[in-house]
Write a protein that holds these residues in place. Structure first.
Motif, PDB file in Angstrom:
ATOM      1  N   PRO A  29      14.395 -12.140  -0.342  1.00 22.09           N
ATOM      2  CA  PRO A  29      13.336 -11.121  -0.371  1.00 22.09           C
ATOM      3  C   PRO A  29      12.639 -11.078  -1.729  1.00 22.09           C
ATOM      4  O   PRO A  29      13.229 -11.447  -2.752  1.00 22.09           O
ATOM      5  CB  PRO A  29      14.086  -9.804  -0.123  1.00 22.09           C
ATOM      6  CG  PRO A  29      15.441 -10.180   0.371  1.00 22.09           C
ATOM      7  CD  PRO A  29      15.711 -11.580  -0.096  1.00 22.09           C
ATOM      8  N   SER A  30      11.404 -10.609  -1.749  1.00 26.58           N
ATOM      9  CA  SER A  30      10.614 -10.626  -2.988  1.00 26.58           C
ATOM     10  C   SER A  30      11.255  -9.803  -4.113  1.00 26.58           C
ATOM     11  O   SER A  30      11.177 -10.195  -5.277  1.00 26.58           O
ATOM     12  CB  SER A  30       9.187 -10.152  -2.729  1.00 26.58           C
ATOM     13  OG  SER A  30       9.195  -8.816  -2.267  1.00 26.58           O
ATOM     14  N   LEU A  31      11.882  -8.676  -3.795  1.00 24.73           N
ATOM     15  CA  LEU A  31      12.527  -7.895  -4.852  1.00 24.73           C
ATOM     16  C   LEU A  31      13.768  -8.601  -5.395  1.00 24.73           C
ATOM     17  O   LEU A  31      14.117  -8.465  -6.568  1.00 24.73           O
ATOM     18  CB  LEU A  31      12.884  -6.492  -4.377  1.00 24.73           C
ATOM     19  CG  LEU A  31      11.723  -5.502  -4.426  1.00 24.73           C
ATOM     20  CD1 LEU A  31      12.122  -4.160  -3.838  1.00 24.73           C
ATOM     21  CD2 LEU A  31      11.218  -5.322  -5.851  1.00 24.73           C
ATOM     22  N   PHE A  32      14.457  -9.391  -4.558  1.00 25.34           N
ATOM     23  CA  PHE A  32      15.571 -10.198  -5.046  1.00 25.34           C
ATOM     24  C   PHE A  32      15.053 -11.216  -6.058  1.00 25.34           C
ATOM     25  O   PHE A  32      15.634 -11.397  -7.125  1.00 25.34           O
ATOM     26  CB  PHE A  32      16.269 -10.918  -3.887  1.00 25.34           C
ATOM     27  CG  PHE A  32      17.430 -11.773  -4.324  1.00 25.34           C
ATOM     28  CD1 PHE A  32      18.716 -11.282  -4.270  1.00 25.34           C
ATOM     29  CD2 PHE A  32      17.236 -13.072  -4.790  1.00 25.34           C
ATOM     30  CE1 PHE A  32      19.799 -12.068  -4.676  1.00 25.34           C
ATOM     31  CE2 PHE A  32      18.293 -13.856  -5.195  1.00 25.34           C
ATOM     32  CZ  PHE A  32      19.590 -13.360  -5.137  1.00 25.34           C
ATOM     33  N   VAL A  33      13.955 -11.878  -5.717  1.00 26.71           N
ATOM     34  CA  VAL A  33      13.369 -12.895  -6.596  1.00 26.71           C
ATOM     35  C   VAL A  33      12.944 -12.266  -7.925  1.00 26.71           C
ATOM     36  O   VAL A  33      13.216 -12.814  -8.995  1.00 26.71           O
ATOM     37  CB  VAL A  33      12.180 -13.599  -5.913  1.00 26.71           C
ATOM     38  CG1 VAL A  33      11.467 -14.538  -6.873  1.00 26.71           C
ATOM     39  CG2 VAL A  33      12.658 -14.355  -4.678  1.00 26.71           C
ATOM     40  N   LYS A  34      12.315 -11.097  -7.860  1.00 25.32           N
ATOM     41  CA  LYS A  34      11.917 -10.406  -9.094  1.00 25.32           C
ATOM     42  C   LYS A  34      13.151 -10.068  -9.924  1.00 25.32           C
ATOM     43  O   LYS A  34      13.184 -10.282 -11.135  1.00 25.32           O
ATOM     44  CB  LYS A  34      11.123  -9.145  -8.783  1.00 25.32           C
ATOM     45  CG  LYS A  34      10.726  -8.386 -10.048  1.00 25.32           C
ATOM     46  CD  LYS A  34       9.764  -7.269  -9.757  1.00 25.32           C
ATOM     47  CE  LYS A  34       9.413  -6.439 -10.967  1.00 25.32           C
ATOM     48  NZ  LYS A  34       9.448  -7.051 -12.264  1.00 25.32           N
ATOM     49  N   GLY A  35      14.177  -9.558  -9.278  1.00 28.22           N
ATOM     50  CA  GLY A  35      15.418  -9.239  -9.978  1.00 28.22           C
ATOM     51  C   GLY A  35      16.065 -10.473 -10.579  1.00 28.22           C
ATOM     52  O   GLY A  35      16.556 -10.452 -11.711  1.00 28.22           O
ATOM     53  N   TYR A  36      16.063 -11.562  -9.822  1.00 27.65           N
ATOM     54  CA  TYR A  36      16.636 -12.818 -10.299  1.00 27.65           C
ATOM     55  C   TYR A  36      15.929 -13.277 -11.580  1.00 27.65           C
ATOM     56  O   TYR A  36      16.573 -13.606 -12.571  1.00 27.65           O
ATOM     57  CB  TYR A  36      16.520 -13.892  -9.218  1.00 27.65           C
ATOM     58  CG  TYR A  36      17.154 -15.203  -9.599  1.00 27.65           C
ATOM     59  CD1 TYR A  36      18.446 -15.499  -9.202  1.00 27.65           C
ATOM     60  CD2 TYR A  36      16.464 -16.147 -10.356  1.00 27.65           C
ATOM     61  CE1 TYR A  36      19.046 -16.699  -9.550  1.00 27.65           C
ATOM     62  CE2 TYR A  36      17.043 -17.342 -10.716  1.00 27.65           C
ATOM     63  CZ  TYR A  36      18.339 -17.617 -10.309  1.00 27.65           C
ATOM     64  OH  TYR A  36      18.921 -18.808 -10.669  1.00 27.65           O
TER      65      TYR A  36
END
Length: 95
Positions: A29-36
């Motif tokens: 998910p996009s928020l996972f990618v941002k967090g990563y």
């Protein structure tokens, strides 16, 4: 002889045994990618700024499970990569 090969061999296994970052993040998910990405940057800053820890700044993002999981994942992966790079640059690392 074995000590000389241990670190480069470990690095090779780690680098070839994992999917590329891009292909890994594609299905997330996009928020996972941002967090990563934020977590990875935090780990890099940690090593470059004399081991000063960096935390998630935005509390609303910290509470989001996708972002938080991505941040932890990105931080741990990039932390390990930065640590390995430093070890490999040290004189005598292959003695």
């Amino acid at each position: 002889m074995l000590k000389k090969l241990l670190l480069p061999l470990t690095a090779l296994i780690l680098l070839t045994g994992c999917p590329s970052e891009q292909s890994y993040l594609t299905s997330k998910p996009s928020l996972f990618v941002k967090g990563y990405r934020d977590g990875c940057e935090s780990a890099k800053r940690y090593w470059k700024n004399n081991l000063v820890p960096y935390k998630i700044v935005d509390p609303t993002l910290k509470k989001n499970p996708d972002y938080h999981e991505g941040w932890e994942d990105g931080y741990s992966r990039c932390y390990a990569n930065e640590e390995m790079e430093i070890q490999m640059r040290r004189p005598g690392a292959f003695r």
